[in-house]
Design a protein around this motif. Structure first.
Motif, PDB file in Angstrom:
ATOM      1  N   ASP A   1      52.432 -52.716  33.919  1.00 26.55           N
ATOM      2  CA  ASP A   1      53.814 -52.907  34.340  1.00 26.55           C
ATOM      3  C   ASP A   1      54.737 -52.350  33.259  1.00 26.55           C
ATOM      4  O   ASP A   1      54.323 -52.204  32.098  1.00 26.55           O
TER       5      ASP A   1
ATOM      6  N   GLN B   1      49.124 -56.748  24.570  1.00 27.61           N
ATOM      7  CA  GLN B   1      50.139 -57.790  24.751  1.00 27.61           C
ATOM      8  C   GLN B   1      49.492 -58.979  25.476  1.00 27.61           C
ATOM      9  O   GLN B   1      48.854 -58.827  26.513  1.00 27.61           O
TER      10      GLN B   1
ATOM     11  N   LEU C   1      54.596 -47.392  26.668  1.00 25.01           N
ATOM     12  CA  LEU C   1      56.063 -47.339  26.680  1.00 25.01           C
ATOM     13  C   LEU C   1      56.581 -45.904  26.711  1.00 25.01           C
ATOM     14  O   LEU C   1      57.739 -45.653  26.377  1.00 25.01           O
TER      15      LEU C   1
ATOM     16  N   GLU D   1      56.947 -53.621  31.448  1.00 24.33           N
ATOM     17  CA  GLU D   1      57.172 -54.477  30.283  1.00 24.33           C
ATOM     18  C   GLU D   1      55.918 -54.669  29.450  1.00 24.33           C
ATOM     19  O   GLU D   1      55.969 -55.276  28.385  1.00 24.33           O
ATOM     20  N   GLU D   2      54.778 -54.171  29.902  1.00 26.84           N
ATOM     21  CA  GLU D   2      53.517 -54.378  29.182  1.00 26.84           C
ATOM     22  C   GLU D   2      53.241 -53.209  28.238  1.00 26.84           C
ATOM     23  O   GLU D   2      53.633 -52.074  28.498  1.00 26.84           O
TER      24      GLU D   2
END
Length: 348
Positions: free
Chosen positions: A210, A167, A260, A212-213
């Motif tokens: 993190d 990302q 995730l 969100e990464e």
């Protein structure tokens, strides 16, 4: 190189043109103030010394012109001389700051290239019965580094491949890419199956990223009877059969990207497909299929993949990359990596 010569002599050409025009038109129009263009052009390209030289040349021309038209003692001529001196001084400061920034940028590029060589080690072009071709284009052209990563290893369990997309892009993605590649390089020799390799990558990223990464990736293992794939939210590879058929290998279920796992969804399921002598398989990142032309049309990779069917793998992949750049009509807006595997026949 021709443009370098033009820029080098541009300040003096401008000074000469101003002097000629001023000489032809005489004192009423007074083009002498335009002599400040000389040091202005010099500071935009040349060094501090060249800027000073251009400013000195402009002042000499100004004095000669003033003497010719008998205006040496006029306040207008003094103002022009002061203006040339001020512009030259400012230009020297600008040239100094520009050169310092250029040196800093050169150091950043050197560091980036060194990091890139560490992260993306030279991929072997022949592994067992496979020929490997690759293409890597970074969106951060100045730094020559991007967020796409790839790796190929020959292991006791088969040839194992990783192609991923971190990302983000540029230097911000380097840290994550390093962790993924480091974990993969250890796991491919320790773990007997791709699911265990995937779990090792997840464990590593869970400590580093993190919430969100994430990293989209596809893992592959080529053995004597076929190829096994594990797709973590990555664009599906294209299988190019020896008979000329092009097939997109869609995963049986949509898999989550690496990083995730905290969402508590099931990991992606392994997928096995035939990979016969003469076949080719193309792995790529979304920077390829999301590249658009001026009309907003995405690059039709599946249609253009027929360019990969003929000739040796690396020249064929180079043709596809050239076609991609031609489609975009300029620099790519995202990192684009492609990896082509060709299973050689016994005669090839």
């Amino acid at each position: 190189m021709k443009s370098d010569v033009v820029l080098r002599y541009a300040p003096y050409v401008v000074i000469a043109l101003v002097a000629v025009i001023d000489l032809l038109d005489g004192p009423p129009l007074g083009f002498v103030p335009l002599l400040t263009l000389g040091p202005t052009f010099a500071c935009a390209y040349g060094s501090v010394h060249r800027t000073l030289l251009a400013g000195a040349t402009a002042m000499v021309v100004c004095l000669v012109s003033a003497a010719y038209f008998d205006r040496l003692d006029t306040w207008q001529n003094n103002v022009i001389l002061a203006t040339i001196a001020a512009v030259t001084g400012a230009g020297m400061l600008v040239a100094h700051l520009r050169l310092r920034r250029e040196r800093e940028l050169a150091n950043v590029r050197l560091v980036a290239e060194t990091v890139q060589r560490v992260l993306l080690r030279p991929i072997p072009r022949k592994v067992k019965d496979l020929t490997v071709a690759l293409s890597y284009t970074s969106a951060s052209a100045e730094a020559r580094i991007g967020g796409d990563l790839l790796e190929v290893f020959s292991t006791p369990y088969g040839v194992r491949v990783l192609l991923g997309d971190v990302q983000g892009k540029g230097l911000a993605a380097v840290d994550t890419a390093a962790w993924v590649l480091g974990a993969f390089r250890e796991a491919v020799f320790d773990e007997r199956d791709l699911v265990a390799v995937s779990a090792r990558l997840e464990t590593t990223l869970a400590r580093q990223l993190d919430p969100e990464e994430f990293v989209t990736a596809i893992l592959a293992e080529v053995d004597a009877t076929g190829i096994q794939l594990l797709n973590h939210g990555h664009p599906p590879p294209l299988l190019l059969g020896a008979d000329g058929q092009v097939e997109s290998i869609e995963p049986p279920e949509e898999g989550l990207a690496l990083g995730l796992a905290a969402l508590a969804c099931a990991p992606p399921k392994p997928q096995r497909v035939p990979f016969l002598p003469g076949d080719r398989i193309l792995f790529y990142t979304d920077g390829v299929i999301e590249s658009r032309n001026a009309a907003g049309t995405f690059y039709p990779l599946t249609e253009r993949a027929t360019l990969l069917l003929a000739g040796e793998p690396q020249p064929a992949l180079d043709r596809l990359r050239e076609d991609l750049v031609k489609h975009v009509g300029g620099p790519l807006l995202d990192d684009a990596a492609m990896l082509l595997l060709h299973r050689r026949t016994r005669s090839g």
